[in-house]
Design a protein around this motif. Structure first.
Motif, PDB file in Angstrom:
ATOM      1  N   THR A 156       2.073  -3.877  -3.988  1.00 45.91           N
ATOM      2  CA  THR A 156       2.474  -2.918  -2.962  1.00 45.91           C
ATOM      3  C   THR A 156       1.625  -1.658  -3.090  1.00 45.91           C
ATOM      4  O   THR A 156       1.359  -1.188  -4.194  1.00 45.91           O
ATOM      5  N   PHE A 157       1.221  -1.118  -1.939  1.00 42.84           N
ATOM      6  CA  PHE A 157       0.358   0.061  -1.892  1.00 42.84           C
ATOM      7  C   PHE A 157       0.583   0.755  -0.549  1.00 42.84           C
ATOM      8  O   PHE A 157       1.406   0.306   0.253  1.00 42.84           O
ATOM      9  N   TYR A 158      -0.126   1.850  -0.301  1.00 42.42           N
ATOM     10  CA  TYR A 158       0.072   2.629   0.924  1.00 42.42           C
ATOM     11  C   TYR A 158      -1.242   2.781   1.667  1.00 42.42           C
ATOM     12  O   TYR A 158      -2.305   2.892   1.062  1.00 42.42           O
ATOM     13  N   LYS A 210       0.799   7.215   5.077  1.00 38.95           N
ATOM     14  CA  LYS A 210       1.194   6.472   3.866  1.00 38.95           C
ATOM     15  C   LYS A 210       2.134   5.317   4.221  1.00 38.95           C
ATOM     16  O   LYS A 210       3.241   5.198   3.711  1.00 38.95           O
ATOM     17  N   THR A 211       1.659   4.460   5.109  1.00 39.38           N
ATOM     18  CA  THR A 211       2.422   3.297   5.542  1.00 39.38           C
ATOM     19  C   THR A 211       2.450   2.269   4.412  1.00 39.38           C
ATOM     20  O   THR A 211       1.416   1.935   3.837  1.00 39.38           O
ATOM     21  N   LYS A 212       3.654   1.758   4.106  1.00 41.49           N
ATOM     22  CA  LYS A 212       3.825   0.813   2.995  1.00 41.49           C
ATOM     23  C   LYS A 212       3.262  -0.558   3.369  1.00 41.49           C
ATOM     24  O   LYS A 212       3.553  -1.099   4.438  1.00 41.49           O
ATOM     25  N   ALA A 213       2.446  -1.106   2.461  1.00 39.31           N
ATOM     26  CA  ALA A 213       1.866  -2.435   2.662  1.00 39.31           C
ATOM     27  C   ALA A 213       2.089  -3.258   1.396  1.00 39.31           C
ATOM     28  O   ALA A 213       2.051  -2.722   0.287  1.00 39.31           O
ATOM     29  N   THR A 214       2.331  -4.546   1.578  1.00 33.71           N
ATOM     30  CA  THR A 214       2.546  -5.453   0.448  1.00 33.71           C
ATOM     31  C   THR A 214       1.770  -6.736   0.681  1.00 33.71           C
ATOM     32  O   THR A 214       1.847  -7.326   1.762  1.00 33.71           O
ATOM     33  N   ILE A 243       3.524  -5.165   6.506  1.00 36.67           N
ATOM     34  CA  ILE A 243       3.423  -3.734   6.776  1.00 36.67           C
ATOM     35  C   ILE A 243       4.837  -3.242   7.074  1.00 36.67           C
ATOM     36  O   ILE A 243       5.509  -3.789   7.948  1.00 36.67           O
ATOM     37  N   ASN A 244       5.283  -2.256   6.314  1.00 27.54           N
ATOM     38  CA  ASN A 244       6.654  -1.736   6.455  1.00 27.54           C
ATOM     39  C   ASN A 244       7.692  -2.852   6.431  1.00 27.54           C
ATOM     40  O   ASN A 244       8.646  -2.857   7.209  1.00 27.54           O
ATOM     41  N   GLY A 245       7.491  -3.837   5.560  1.00 26.86           N
ATOM     42  CA  GLY A 245       8.471  -4.904   5.373  1.00 26.86           C
ATOM     43  C   GLY A 245       8.428  -6.018   6.402  1.00 26.86           C
ATOM     44  O   GLY A 245       9.235  -6.942   6.353  1.00 26.86           O
ATOM     45  N   GLU A 300      -7.634   0.634  -4.564  1.00 26.84           N
ATOM     46  CA  GLU A 300      -6.285   1.205  -4.649  1.00 26.84           C
ATOM     47  C   GLU A 300      -5.526   0.670  -5.859  1.00 26.84           C
ATOM     48  O   GLU A 300      -4.745   1.387  -6.458  1.00 26.84           O
TER      49      GLU A 300
END
Length: 201
Positions: free
Chosen positions: A75-77, A82-86, A103-105, A61
């Motif tokens: 950060t990616f999905y 398309k759940t946000k991940a960091t 995951i999602n902050g 990714e």
């Protein structure tokens, strides 16, 4: 010693006889359960090369080479929604690093704790296939093996039923009040008039 360019070893060359690209700097692996399935996130961090690579389900990714700053975040999905991940990269001492996934902050642990309150998951085997069914309680969306299903809601005497089909099997999720404030609503999966036990989260 053989002469020519095809020789794998060079006496005067300090280059290693192997490719750096084939070396792995894998430092962290996480399994993240989302409505569309369990996703594997892998992170490579080359502290000498400055490389950062993020893989989701084996697919690259993010790739960054020659990063001089060894700490930071990527950060990616993940997944169909398309759940946000960091991934956070923090120095803990000297050349030691800590890698945390959000995951999602939220930290992965907090996200999974919250998710167990907002979803129900069932695993069943029928017709020679495994099915992972997830109910998102806040939206009443139903997912099966990574795909959001078409559903039909219906009010019944003691609650609601959310109907859907798996192949030629009639299925529904029954929602009834537990009668206890702390427990709230109880969701039960019924397939061909048979109750399917929920997996523990």
């Amino acid at each position: 010693m053989a002469s020519g360019d095809d020789s794998p070893i060079f006496e005067d060359d300090e280059s290693p006889p192997y490719s750096l690209e084939k070396m792995t700097d894998l430092v962290a692996v996480w399994d993240v359960a989302l409505s569309d399935g369990v996703h594997k996130i892998e992170f490579e961090h080359g502290t000498t090369s400055g490389k950062r690579v993020v893989y989701v389900d084996g697919k690259e990714e993010i790739r960054k080479d020659w990063m001089f700053k060894l700490v930071g975040r990527e950060t990616f999905y993940v997944g169909a929604a398309k759940t946000k991940a960091t991934i956070n990269i923090d120095a803990i001492s000297g050349f030691a690093y800590e890698y945390t996934l959000e995951i999602n902050g939220k930290s992965l642990k907090k996200y999974m704790e919250n998710r167990s309150k907002t979803t129900n998951t069932w695993i069943l085997h029928m017709d020679g296939e495994n099915f992972r069914i997830v109910l998102e309680k806040d939206t009443m969306d139903v997912w099966c093996n990574g795909k959001k299903l078409e559903t039909a809601g219906e009010f019944v005497d003691d609650g609601t039923e959310t109907h859907f089909s798996l192949g030629n099997h009639d299925c529904y999720i029954k929602a009834v009040s537990s009668g206890k404030r702390k427990e709230g609503i109880i969701h039960t999966l019924i397939v061909d008039n048979r109750e399917i036990p929920e997996i523990a989260s």
